[in-house]
Every structure is written in C-alpha cells, then in structure tokens.
Design a protein around this motif. Structure first.
Motif, short mmCIF file in Angstrom:
data_model
loop_
_atom_site.label_atom_id
_atom_site.label_comp_id
_atom_site.label_asym_id
_atom_site.label_seq_id
_atom_site.Cartn_x
_atom_site.Cartn_y
_atom_site.Cartn_z
N ASN A 1 0.86 -1.18 0.00
CA ASN A 1 0.00 0.00 0.00
C ASN A 1 0.89 1.23 0.00
OD1 ASN A 1 -1.91 1.96 0.31
ND2 ASN A 1 -2.73 1.21 2.26
N THR A 2 0.95 1.91 -1.14
CA THR A 2 1.87 3.04 -1.30
C THR A 2 1.20 4.39 -1.11
OG1 THR A 2 1.46 3.15 -3.69
CG2 THR A 2 3.23 1.69 -2.93
N ARG A 3 -0.04 4.39 -0.64
CA ARG A 3 -0.73 5.66 -0.41
C ARG A 3 -0.01 6.46 0.67
NH1 ARG A 3 -3.54 8.02 -3.53
NH2 ARG A 3 -5.36 8.57 -2.30
N PRO A 4 -0.09 7.80 0.62
CA PRO A 4 0.49 8.60 1.70
C PRO A 4 -0.01 8.14 3.05
CG PRO A 4 -0.19 10.01 -0.12
CD PRO A 4 -0.70 8.63 -0.43
N ALA A 5 0.84 8.27 4.07
CA ALA A 5 0.54 7.69 5.39
C ALA A 5 -0.83 8.11 5.92
CB ALA A 5 1.65 8.07 6.37
N ASP A 6 -1.22 9.37 5.69
CA ASP A 6 -2.48 9.85 6.24
C ASP A 6 -3.70 9.33 5.49
OD1 ASP A 6 -1.81 11.31 3.99
OD2 ASP A 6 -2.70 13.18 4.72
N ARG A 7 -3.48 8.66 4.33
CA ARG A 7 -4.61 8.13 3.55
C ARG A 7 -4.56 6.62 3.43
NH1 ARG A 7 -4.07 11.96 -1.72
NH2 ARG A 7 -3.14 13.74 -0.66
N ALA A 8 -3.54 5.99 3.98
CA ALA A 8 -3.33 4.56 3.77
C ALA A 8 -4.18 3.69 4.68
CB ALA A 8 -1.85 4.22 3.98
N ILE A 9 -4.50 4.17 5.88
CA ILE A 9 -5.11 3.32 6.90
C ILE A 9 -6.42 2.69 6.47
CG2 ILE A 9 -6.09 3.31 9.23
CD1 ILE A 9 -3.97 5.37 10.02
N PRO A 10 -7.38 3.45 5.88
CA PRO A 10 -8.65 2.79 5.51
C PRO A 10 -8.47 1.63 4.53
CG PRO A 10 -8.90 5.18 5.48
CD PRO A 10 -7.43 4.90 5.64
N LEU A 11 -7.59 1.80 3.55
CA LEU A 11 -7.36 0.72 2.58
C LEU A 11 -6.68 -0.47 3.25
CD1 LEU A 11 -7.32 -0.47 -0.25
CD2 LEU A 11 -5.20 0.82 -0.69
N THR A 12 -5.67 -0.22 4.06
CA THR A 12 -4.97 -1.31 4.75
C THR A 12 -5.92 -2.11 5.63
OG1 THR A 12 -2.79 -0.26 4.71
CG2 THR A 12 -3.19 -1.83 6.47
N GLU A 13 -6.72 -1.43 6.44
CA GLU A 13 -7.65 -2.12 7.33
C GLU A 13 -8.69 -2.91 6.55
OE1 GLU A 13 -9.17 0.94 9.88
OE2 GLU A 13 -7.43 0.87 11.23
N PHE A 14 -9.17 -2.34 5.44
CA PHE A 14 -10.17 -3.02 4.61
C PHE A 14 -9.59 -4.31 4.03
CE2 PHE A 14 -11.87 -3.73 0.31
CZ PHE A 14 -13.21 -3.93 0.61
N LEU A 15 -8.38 -4.24 3.48
CA LEU A 15 -7.77 -5.41 2.86
C LEU A 15 -7.40 -6.47 3.90
CD1 LEU A 15 -5.48 -3.75 0.16
CD2 LEU A 15 -7.71 -4.84 -0.17
N GLN A 16 -6.90 -6.03 5.04
CA GLN A 16 -6.56 -6.99 6.09
C GLN A 16 -7.80 -7.73 6.58
OE1 GLN A 16 -4.47 -4.40 8.83
NE2 GLN A 16 -2.47 -5.04 8.07
N LEU B 1 1.66 -4.54 3.38
CA LEU B 1 2.80 -3.79 3.88
C LEU B 1 2.59 -2.33 3.52
CD1 LEU B 1 5.67 -3.44 5.04
CD2 LEU B 1 6.56 -4.00 2.76
N ASP B 2 2.52 -1.47 4.53
CA ASP B 2 2.38 -0.03 4.29
C ASP B 2 3.73 0.53 3.90
OD1 ASP B 2 -0.36 0.23 4.77
OD2 ASP B 2 -0.07 0.40 6.92
N LEU B 3 3.80 1.10 2.70
CA LEU B 3 5.05 1.64 2.17
C LEU B 3 4.75 2.95 1.43
CD1 LEU B 3 8.10 1.38 1.61
CD2 LEU B 3 7.52 -0.03 -0.36
N PRO B 4 4.50 4.04 2.16
CA PRO B 4 4.20 5.31 1.49
C PRO B 4 5.37 5.77 0.64
CG PRO B 4 4.58 5.64 3.85
CD PRO B 4 4.52 4.17 3.63
N LEU B 5 5.08 6.13 -0.62
CA LEU B 5 6.11 6.58 -1.54
C LEU B 5 6.07 8.07 -1.81
CD1 LEU B 5 6.13 3.68 -4.17
CD2 LEU B 5 7.75 4.09 -2.30
N LEU B 6 5.08 8.73 -1.22
CA LEU B 6 4.97 10.19 -1.38
C LEU B 6 4.58 10.81 -0.05
CD1 LEU B 6 3.00 10.96 -4.67
CD2 LEU B 6 5.41 11.37 -4.22
N GLU B 7 5.13 11.99 0.21
CA GLU B 7 4.62 12.82 1.27
C GLU B 7 4.61 14.26 0.77
OE1 GLU B 7 7.13 12.38 4.66
OE2 GLU B 7 8.79 13.54 3.81
N LEU B 8 3.77 15.04 1.38
CA LEU B 8 3.56 16.40 0.90
C LEU B 8 4.04 17.42 1.92
CD1 LEU B 8 -0.07 15.92 -0.44
CD2 LEU B 8 2.08 15.50 -1.62
N ALA B 9 4.61 18.51 1.42
CA ALA B 9 5.05 19.60 2.28
C ALA B 9 4.55 20.90 1.67
CB ALA B 9 6.57 19.62 2.40
N PRO B 10 3.97 21.81 2.46
CA PRO B 10 3.41 23.04 1.89
C PRO B 10 4.50 23.94 1.32
CG PRO B 10 3.41 23.14 4.28
CD PRO B 10 3.80 21.74 3.92
#
Length: 259
Positions: A5-20, A27-36
């Motif tokens: 699951n490569t979604r950003p950390a703040d958006r990954a949880i619902p998908l991870t929990e659903f699939l589990q 495996l949560d592996l965020p590949l992007l993060e955002l900075a203002p």
C-alpha cells in the motif's frame, strides 16, 4: 499474496484495514509525502486574481487544505468565490471541499482525462480562467490540454512532493520478506510515486520484476508499459478505474486467481 500500500501515510489506513479484513497481507510503504510551499508574492498575486476565475480544480484533499489556508492568508473569504464552479479529482477531495460547504463536480474516472471530459470544462469559452489547486509536478497534462484551447490558467502550486525518509528504511527492514514473494501486488497512483519506486529498486531489479502493479488510469498505465519496454522489465500491470477499496480488492483477487 503481499500487497504494498503506497498511499500517503495519512490516507493509507482505511485501505490497509479493509484489505486486512479480507485476509490480504499488507505492507504499508508510502512513496509520497507532501510539504506546503512557503508563502510568496507569486501566490499572493494568484489569490488576488482568483475571484475573476470561472472554475477551480482541486486535485487532492491536501490541495483543499493548503488552498484554504492560503485563502485565509490572502484575506479572502469563500463569499468572494461563491460564483465559481468547483471540480474535485475524486470523492475524497469532494468530501474535503464539502467540509467548507462547497459542492463540487467529480469525474467518473479519477484522472486528468476524466476531469477533462466533464461538460463544464468541455464547454468553457476561450477567454475563461481556470484555477488549479495542485502540487508541484501534478496535473500538467490537464493544464496543457486546457491551455491549448485558449483557456487562461491560474497555477497554484500549493505543496511539493517528496519521497518519505522512512521509505528506504521500510524496504531495508522488509527486504527478506519481499524476497520470499514469488509475486506481489503494489498500488501505483501517481507518476511521482512510480519514479520514487524505480529509484528505490535500482539495486533490486529482480524484485521490481516480480511485481504486479495496480495502476490508476490509462495515461499512468501507458507510462509503466513504456518503461517496461524501454528497460526490458518483466513486471505485470493492471489498470485501475479508481482508488475505491472495492476496486483494488477485485484486482488483487484477479491477480491471485491467475498466479
């Protein structure tokens, strides 16, 4: 089958929990993060011009968050923008806008092509002005397409994308686990995340080739296919129509059934 699951950390949880909950190993592996982006005279000028626009395109919940912060800093209220039409790239972005009382149009397919097919953009006169609330490097195809039609663009670059510092650490910690997989599934939802994964896998081409990538949208799918051909990779690709949890589960099940 392991799913990355490569979604950003703040958006990954619902998908991870659903699939589990469906007995999928994740495996949560965020590949992007955002900075203002820092406030600048250029951003101030764009906000000053915003009330004269016709349409605002918000490309992510983060674009909504940072865009609204910029509105406050510019001294603008939503009353100044009540005449505008708002477009959200997907349901999550639409929900973020709704928190501010803004109803938006959402394309059936959550891609640049999907948004360009919306009637409000198809029917824009040449002299119209469209504001993009986006991140650095995002939605260039959509902007180029509108500009080619004579539409004036207000290009709000509100945040920058970067590879999270923890990504290589997660790979290092889980490299043995990955090497045990004959095949694994992985979500690719943006060009930036794909390029980050390519860099992270530069010394692990065998692992790269074991992947079945679930790729959002036709254009990104074509990009991966071109990379595969150019570099003689052997990974597999499936195109996702959207990022709904149910769509992702359906495609994982198809991959598992063909393994």
């Amino acid at each position: 089958m392991l799913f990355l699951n490569t979604r950003p950390a703040d958006r990954a949880i619902p998908l991870t929990e659903f699939l589990q909950a469906q007995d999928i190993e994740v495996l949560d592996l965020p590949l992007l993060e955002l900075a203002p982006m820092p406030w600048s005279d250029h951003l101030a000028h764009l906000y000053a011009a915003l009330p004269s626009a016709h349409v605002v395109v918000a490309v992510s919940p983060s674009a909504v968050q940072y865009g609204m912060q910029g509105l406050a800093q510019a001294g603008l209220s939503l009353e100044h923008l009540s005449h505008l039409t708002w477009i959200a790239v997907g349901e999550a972005t639409a929900k973020a806008l709704l928190q501010y009382g803004i109803h938006s149009q959402v394309p059936e397919v959550e891609t640049s092509e999907g948004m360009l097919n919306l009637p409000v953009l198809q029917q824009l006169p040449e002299s119209s002005s469209v504001a993009f609330w986006r991140g650095e490097g995002g939605r260039q195809f959509m902007m180029d397409s509108l500009q080619a039609k004579g539409v004036k663009l207000l290009n709000f670059i509100l945040y920058q994308r970067q590879c999270p510092e923890q990504a290589p650490k997660i790979i290092e910690k889980n490299i043995s686990r990955l090497q045990l997989q004959q095949r694994y599934c992985m979500l690719v939802s943006s060009e930036a995340s794909w390029l980050n994964w390519r860099k992270l896998m530069a010394e692990h081409i065998d692992l790269l080739n074991r992947a079945h990538f679930l790729v959002l949208g036709e254009r990104l799918c074509q990009l991966l296919a071109q990379d595969r051909l150019r570099h003689h990779f052997t990974f597999s690709i499936s195109q996702l129509p959207d990022l709904r949890k149910e769509s992702i589960l359906e495609h994982i099940a198809l991959v598992q059934g063909n393994s």
